[in-house]
Scaffold this active site. Structure first.
Site, PDB file in Angstrom:
ATOM      1  N   CYS A  69      10.735  12.983  24.380  1.00 18.25           N
ATOM      2  CA  CYS A  69      11.769  13.846  24.933  1.00 18.25           C
ATOM      3  C   CYS A  69      13.080  13.525  24.239  1.00 18.25           C
ATOM      4  CB  CYS A  69      11.878  13.622  26.421  1.00 18.25           C
ATOM      5  SG  CYS A  69      10.366  14.062  27.230  1.00 18.25           S
ATOM      6  N   GLU A  70      13.184  13.934  23.005  1.00 20.18           N
ATOM      7  CA  GLU A  70      14.368  13.620  22.207  1.00 20.18           C
ATOM      8  C   GLU A  70      14.354  14.522  20.978  1.00 20.18           C
ATOM      9  OE1 GLU A  70      15.334   9.570  22.006  1.00 20.18           O
ATOM     10  OE2 GLU A  70      16.378   9.744  20.097  1.00 20.18           O
ATOM     11  N   TYR A  75       6.149  -0.897   7.901  1.00 15.61           N
ATOM     12  CA  TYR A  75       7.194  -0.605   8.878  1.00 15.61           C
ATOM     13  C   TYR A  75       6.848   0.597   9.753  1.00 15.61           C
ATOM     14  CZ  TYR A  75       9.540  -3.890   5.798  1.00 15.61           C
ATOM     15  OH  TYR A  75       9.835  -5.002   5.035  1.00 15.61           O
ATOM     16  N   TYR A  81      16.263   6.255   9.430  1.00 17.94           N
ATOM     17  CA  TYR A  81      16.816   6.185   8.065  1.00 17.94           C
ATOM     18  C   TYR A  81      16.821   7.521   7.337  1.00 17.94           C
ATOM     19  CZ  TYR A  81      14.854   1.484   8.977  1.00 17.94           C
ATOM     20  OH  TYR A  81      14.486   0.294   9.534  1.00 17.94           O
ATOM     21  N   GLY A 131      11.124  -6.634  -1.802  1.00 16.60           N
ATOM     22  CA  GLY A 131      11.879  -5.406  -1.923  1.00 16.60           C
ATOM     23  C   GLY A 131      11.487  -4.374  -2.947  1.00 16.60           C
ATOM     24  N   PRO A 134       7.258  -9.908  -1.127  1.00 13.64           N
ATOM     25  CA  PRO A 134       7.172  -8.470  -0.892  1.00 13.64           C
ATOM     26  C   PRO A 134       6.453  -8.134   0.410  1.00 13.64           C
ATOM     27  CG  PRO A 134       5.437  -9.175  -2.361  1.00 13.64           C
ATOM     28  CD  PRO A 134       6.298 -10.383  -2.125  1.00 13.64           C
ATOM     29  N   GLY A 135       6.884  -7.062   1.047  1.00 14.18           N
ATOM     30  CA  GLY A 135       6.173  -6.559   2.225  1.00 14.18           C
ATOM     31  C   GLY A 135       5.703  -5.140   1.956  1.00 14.18           C
TER      32      GLY A 135
END
Ligand code: LLP
Length: 437
Positions: free
Chosen positions: A366-367, A396, A339, A253, A296-297
């Site tokens: 399309c958004e 991510y 987010y 984290g 950790p990532g």
């Protein structure tokens, strides 16, 4: 204009207004591999992996261990790099397990998380030789014991504990609080009960405890609070059940810098601070020092990544708003849509140009929510065919990419020692159609 503040990571430089990443010309890489393109700096990945590995060993000797949380970025080459650097891995699905296994990762150093492992996942993980299961809840423990019994093995497990710490990050990744979907809470008594259950089952071997308090954490006081709670818990388990935990995993984290105004964190210094506290605390409660794990990532891979896009439409709605569309979008970077995450977006071949236009950089889905970043300062004369770079996209992004609108995913190209190689090839339309009967 002065763009030095935009070069927010050490692996970013500029020559004649062109952005260089890991010492390589981004325009030349875009030319060679096409866009959208994920680039990853292998040296930076290794450097960050070593910071964790070396500092934990410096602090705890052979009892210090770093695991890479592979959900941040998972493909075969990543597992091979982690194995070479001496890290273990956290895997959360049969897919991540299969990838690590195929990469030749030593599976005894894999830790299988996930808050809801199916019986099939459990059996597959055992067949692949996953070393340790990190168990989320009592039913899962029962299932693991049953599958292990059928296979005639005793499966090492750790228990995921919810320490009840609010890490003050955004709610979606805030996992250490008591009302979390993850793990067994200490304050409710669930953590003690699942410990007793694990100790009573014949086909699991309890090795210790795990917790994870959240992501994008900049403050070591959060880890110190976690250690405080968890070491007290270890002592309580010794007193209550006579069980001395061999391992304690305090999660992942640490945060990374996405934009210039965010801090950089000295990870080694922060780990040393947490370790010093842990040693004091362990001595104070009078238990033996367990093996200590961090997983950790993001902080291993995030600023080792950069995404390149080619600009398509530049739409100026006079008196209202400007849009710059790129050839990727929420399919390769869903993090603003999910987010509201901030990013640094740069005109990769015109770093020195006046940025006199404010525009939303948007994708081609399309958004209307398909926004990479709103309100980006860009040159007003930006045109179709120009290159944009989005920084800090190693974590991510590839791992959260989708085929929404049946858009193929970009390749991952690794940069190492002035050379580049494809770690994941670009998806084709054939790949997109491959599963349809
Ligand atoms: N360990 C556990 C049990 C985790 O759940 C996570 C992340 C990590 C370690 C690694 O945390 P890191 O060092 O990467 O912060 N998709 C979100 C992040 C979700 C994090 C999930 N768990 C994002 O894009 O921000």
């Amino acid at each position: 204009m002065d763009f030095s503040k935009d070069l927010i990571c050490e692996n970013l430089t500029a020559e004649e207004g062109v952005l260089y990443f890991a010492g390589q010309n981004t325009a030349a890489l875009a030319q060679k591999y096409g866009t959208p393109l994920y680039l990853m700096d292998e040296d930076r990945i290794r450097q960050q992996a070593r910071v964790y590995h070396d500092t934990l060993q410096e602090c705890f000797g052979e009892k210090g261990h770093a695991l890479y949380a592979s959900k941040a970025c998972s493909f075969k080459r990543m597992y091979a790099i982690m194995a070479e650097e001496g890290l273990g891995v956290d895997v959360v699905s049969a897919g991540e397990i299969a990838t690590a296994y195929k990469a030749g990762f030593p599976m005894e150093n894999a830790y299988f998380h996930s808050s809801n492992k199916t019986d099939a996942d459990v059996a597959y993980a055992m067949d692949c030789g996953v070393g340790t299961f990190v168990v989320d809840h009592p039913e899962e423990l029962t299932a693991i014991n049953a599958v292990a019994g059928e296979k005639g093995v005793v499966q090492p497990v750790m228990l995921r504990i919810t320490p009840g710490i609010d890490c003050h990050t955004y709610e979606a990744v805030n996992t250490g609080k008591v009302d979390s979907k993850f793990g067994s809470a200490i304050v409710t008594g669930d953590a003690s009960r699942i410990t007793a259950q694990a100790l009573s089952l014949p086909n699991v071997k309890l090795c210790g405890f795990h917790c994870h308090i959240g992501s994008q954490v900049f403050d070591s006081s959060v880890y110190i609070a976690t250690v405080d709670v968890m070491v007290d818990f270890l002592k309580d388990m010794l007193d209550t059940h006579g069980y001395a935990a061999e391992k304690l995993d305090i999660g992942g984290g640490y945060g990374v810098r996405y934009i210039a105004c965010e801090p950089t964190i000295d990870i080694a210094a922060s780990i040393r601070e947490v370790a010093a506290y842990m040693k004091k605390k362990v001595a104070a409660v009078g238990i033996e020092m367990p093996h200590v794990y961090m997983e950790p990532g993001r902080s291993i891979v995030a600023d080792a990544g950069l995404t390149l896009y080619t600009v398509g439409a530049v739409k100026k709605i006079e008196g209202y708003k400007n849009y710059v569309s790129v050839d990727g979008g929420m399919t390769d970077n869903p993090r603003f849509a999910l987010y509201g995450a901030p990013y640094t977006v740069l005109p990769a071949t015109r770093l020195g140009a006046d940025r006199d236009m404010t525009a939303d950089v948007v994708g081609r889905c399309c958004e209307s929510g398909d926004i990479i970043q709103p309100d980006v300062a860009l040159p007003g004369d930006m045109t179709r065919g120009e290159l944009l770079a989005v920084l800090t996209t190693g974590a991510y992004h590839y791992s959260m990419a989708s085929n929404y609108n049946r858009i193929p995913r970009p390749p991952v190209v690794m940069l190492r020692d002035g050379e580049s190689y494809v770690a994941v090839r670009r998806e084709t339309l054939e790949d997109i159609l491959a599963l349809d009967e």
